[in-house]
Design an enzyme around this catalytic site. Structure first.
Site, PDB file in Angstrom:
ATOM      1  N   GLY A 245       0.809  -1.216   0.000  1.00 56.22           N
ATOM      2  CA  GLY A 245       0.000   0.000   0.000  1.00 56.22           C
ATOM      3  C   GLY A 245       0.836   1.257   0.000  1.00 56.22           C
ATOM      4  O   GLY A 245       0.317   2.354   0.204  1.00 56.22           O
ATOM      5  N   SER A 247       2.355   2.910  -2.485  1.00 55.21           N
ATOM      6  CA  SER A 247       2.026   3.882  -3.534  1.00 55.21           C
ATOM      7  C   SER A 247       0.732   4.610  -3.227  1.00 55.21           C
ATOM      8  O   SER A 247       0.610   5.822  -3.449  1.00 55.21           O
ATOM      9  CB  SER A 247       1.923   3.177  -4.896  1.00 55.21           C
ATOM     10  OG  SER A 247       3.181   2.706  -5.320  1.00 55.21           O
ATOM     11  N   ALA A 264       6.960   8.569 -13.188  1.00 58.16           N
ATOM     12  CA  ALA A 264       6.996   7.108 -13.249  1.00 58.16           C
ATOM     13  C   ALA A 264       8.359   6.684 -13.776  1.00 58.16           C
ATOM     14  O   ALA A 264       8.722   6.998 -14.919  1.00 58.16           O
ATOM     15  CB  ALA A 264       5.884   6.598 -14.164  1.00 58.16           C
ATOM     16  N   HIS A 282      -2.360   2.199 -11.546  1.00 56.47           N
ATOM     17  CA  HIS A 282      -1.815   3.442 -11.012  1.00 56.47           C
ATOM     18  C   HIS A 282      -2.428   4.642 -11.714  1.00 56.47           C
ATOM     19  O   HIS A 282      -2.788   5.641 -11.078  1.00 56.47           O
ATOM     20  CB  HIS A 282      -0.295   3.459 -11.163  1.00 56.47           C
ATOM     21  CG  HIS A 282       0.417   2.697 -10.083  1.00 56.47           C
ATOM     22  ND1 HIS A 282       1.340   3.274  -9.256  1.00 56.47           N
ATOM     23  CD2 HIS A 282       0.332   1.398  -9.699  1.00 56.47           C
ATOM     24  CE1 HIS A 282       1.810   2.368  -8.404  1.00 56.47           C
ATOM     25  NE2 HIS A 282       1.210   1.226  -8.665  1.00 56.47           N
ATOM     26  N   ARG A 286      -4.980   8.110 -10.229  1.00 59.32           N
ATOM     27  CA  ARG A 286      -4.501   9.490 -10.181  1.00 59.32           C
ATOM     28  C   ARG A 286      -5.623  10.470 -10.530  1.00 59.32           C
ATOM     29  O   ARG A 286      -6.393  10.238 -11.444  1.00 59.32           O
ATOM     30  CB  ARG A 286      -3.347   9.691 -11.163  1.00 59.32           C
ATOM     31  CG  ARG A 286      -2.128   8.854 -10.848  1.00 59.32           C
ATOM     32  CD  ARG A 286      -1.106   8.950 -11.960  1.00 59.32           C
ATOM     33  NE  ARG A 286      -0.266   7.753 -11.988  1.00 59.32           N
ATOM     34  CZ  ARG A 286       0.473   7.384 -13.020  1.00 59.32           C
ATOM     35  NH1 ARG A 286       0.479   8.106 -14.129  1.00 59.32           N
ATOM     36  NH2 ARG A 286       1.199   6.280 -12.961  1.00 59.32           N
ATOM     37  N   GLU A 294       7.302   9.980 -17.680  1.00 60.40           N
ATOM     38  CA  GLU A 294       8.014   8.704 -17.580  1.00 60.40           C
ATOM     39  C   GLU A 294       9.491   8.976 -17.823  1.00 60.40           C
ATOM     40  O   GLU A 294       9.933   9.128 -18.966  1.00 60.40           O
ATOM     41  CB  GLU A 294       7.451   7.707 -18.589  1.00 60.40           C
ATOM     42  CG  GLU A 294       6.025   7.282 -18.283  1.00 60.40           C
ATOM     43  CD  GLU A 294       5.527   6.184 -19.204  1.00 60.40           C
ATOM     44  OE1 GLU A 294       6.244   5.854 -20.179  1.00 60.40           O
ATOM     45  OE2 GLU A 294       4.429   5.660 -18.954  1.00 60.40           O
TER      46      GLU A 294
END
Length: 413
Positions: A245, A247, A264, A282, A286, A294
């Site tokens: 948990g 993230s 990322a 993910h 958001r 990225e």
């Protein structure tokens, strides 16, 4: 204005009737909360808590001087108890203003759920905003909306006090910040508190990460009197094992900010369906206002000014994997021939950038040193280097968290 919170809980109160959950089981004493209700200067009551006369008496207040009772949201369940002598509850139409004889001005604010928010201005100009359960303002910045610019020529004026459902709608707080309705001096108080978060230290830690606070039922506040805003750490490192948990915890800490750059470091992996599902999950979590980059080139991002949006870096383990790829750290010969030194230089540069950054930063990393010893030299090398990076990175952060089974344990801050 003098404000007394007769209740601070969700409409069903806390604990909820007949709810067996752990949060309700521990909501005793000061942690128990009646439905949210506000008493302003003894003259204006917004929302009704069950047993309002008893709630007022416990807070050392009287309902005898109330001239107006307003409702902010539909009240499901039993009929409202209106004590004898109190005016019948009513509502103000969105955008309309009500002037009370004692000098209060109340303006109804449109919200994005059934109900009405209220902006109350006192006789001396102090201002508060109260939103109903699960609500965010609608039409922020538009004529008739909260802070439409009329209060301060050239731009919106921030409220002195904002009361809202921070835990259920952190995006509402983000919206208010983006519109200038909440600034660093605004006192943000969480109301409509429900059993979604355990009471006690976890509740206060969660709210502090959003720049808000909670107070017990019966608390009196002076609107416009400065209260220290919870000190938001500029740099936070969130550690945890796989699927712990971590993230989610990192993302939660920035949900009340209007803009966030999500960095990322994992990139894409052709043909890896499991990785694609993780990335998609993910992205779905958001907020729409967050941007994604990225990249593993973190130093330039950390060098940007304090006015840049907060950074969420997920994660350092993948950053380290990329760095080890580039320096040839997986091969023993390359490692000894210069890979070790090259990797150390990259890690030192990243840690130095964290030390110097003025930007708000939340970073995620894996805690891999507590499990089975890797079977290969390369695996042990990665474990050791990640442990060193986590320690050095964490040393530069005001707050360090370890997430275990979805629970965040504060190691520092």
């Amino acid at each position: 204005m003098d404000l007394t919170l007769l209740g601070t809980g969700a409409p069903q109160g806390l604990p909820r009737p007949d709810c067996p959950c752990a949060a309700c089981a521990t909501a005793v004493g000061d942690a128990a909360r009646a439905a949210t209700a506000l008493l302003l200067d003894g003259a204006l009551l917004i929302d009704l808590t069950p047993g309002p006369a008893f709630a007022a008496a416990r807070a050392g207040r009287s309902l005898a001087g109330i001239r107006q009772v307003l409702l902010s949201h539909p009240h499901d369940g039993p009929a409202l108890e209106v004590p004898a002598g109190l005016p019948q509850p009513g509502r103000v139409a969105d955008g309309r203003e009500l002037a009370l004889l004692d000098g209060h001005r109340v303006r109804a604010v449109a919200v994005d759920v059934p109900g009405t928010g209220y902006e109350v201005t006192g006789a001396d100009g102090e201002r508060l905003l109260y939103l109903p359960p699960g609500a965010a303002p609608a039409g922020l910045g538009e004529p008739g909306g909260p802070n439409d610019g009329r209060a301060a020529p050239g731009g919106p004026a921030p409220y002195d006090l904002v009361l809202l459902d921070v835990l259920a709608r952190p995006d509402a707080l983000a919206r208010l910040r983006a519109g200038g309705a909440v600034d660093a001096a605004t006192d943000v108080v969480a109301v409509h508190l429900d059993h979604c978060v355990p009471s006690g230290s976890e509740l206060h830690r969660r709210l502090a990460s959003l720049g808000a606070r909670a107070v017990p039922d019966g608390t009196s506040l002076v609107v416009g009197e400065y209260h220290a805003v919870p000190d938001l750490p500029r740099r936070t490192l969130v550690l945890g094992g796989a699927r712990s948990g971590k993230s989610v915890e990192a993302e939660r800490r920035l949900l009340a900010f209007p803009e966030v750059l999500y960095v990322a470091t994992g990139g894409t992996r052709e043909g890896d369906e499991d990785w694609a599902q993780r990335v998609a999950l993910h992205r779905e979590r958001r907020p729409a206002g967050w941007r994604t980059a990225e990249t593993c080139d973190l130093v330039p991002l950390l060098a940007e000014p304090a006015t840049a949006p907060p950074l969420l870096v997920d994660c350092l383990a993948l950053w380290l994997t990329h760095a080890m790829d580039e320096v040839g750290a997986w091969d023993d010969a390359s490692w000894e021939a210069g890979g070790r030194r090259a990797l150390r230089e990259r890690c030192d540069a990243l840690v130095a950038a964290v030390r110097e950054t003025r930007r708000r930063l939340v970073a995620v990393s894996n805690e891999v040193g507590s499990g089975v010893v890797p079977a290969t030299p390369a695996g042990r090398r990665f474990r050791d280097e990640l442990g060193r990076l986590n320690a050095a990175f964490g040393a530069e952060c005001e707050q360090l968290l370890l997430v275990v089974a979805g629970q965040a344990l504060a190691l520092r801050g």
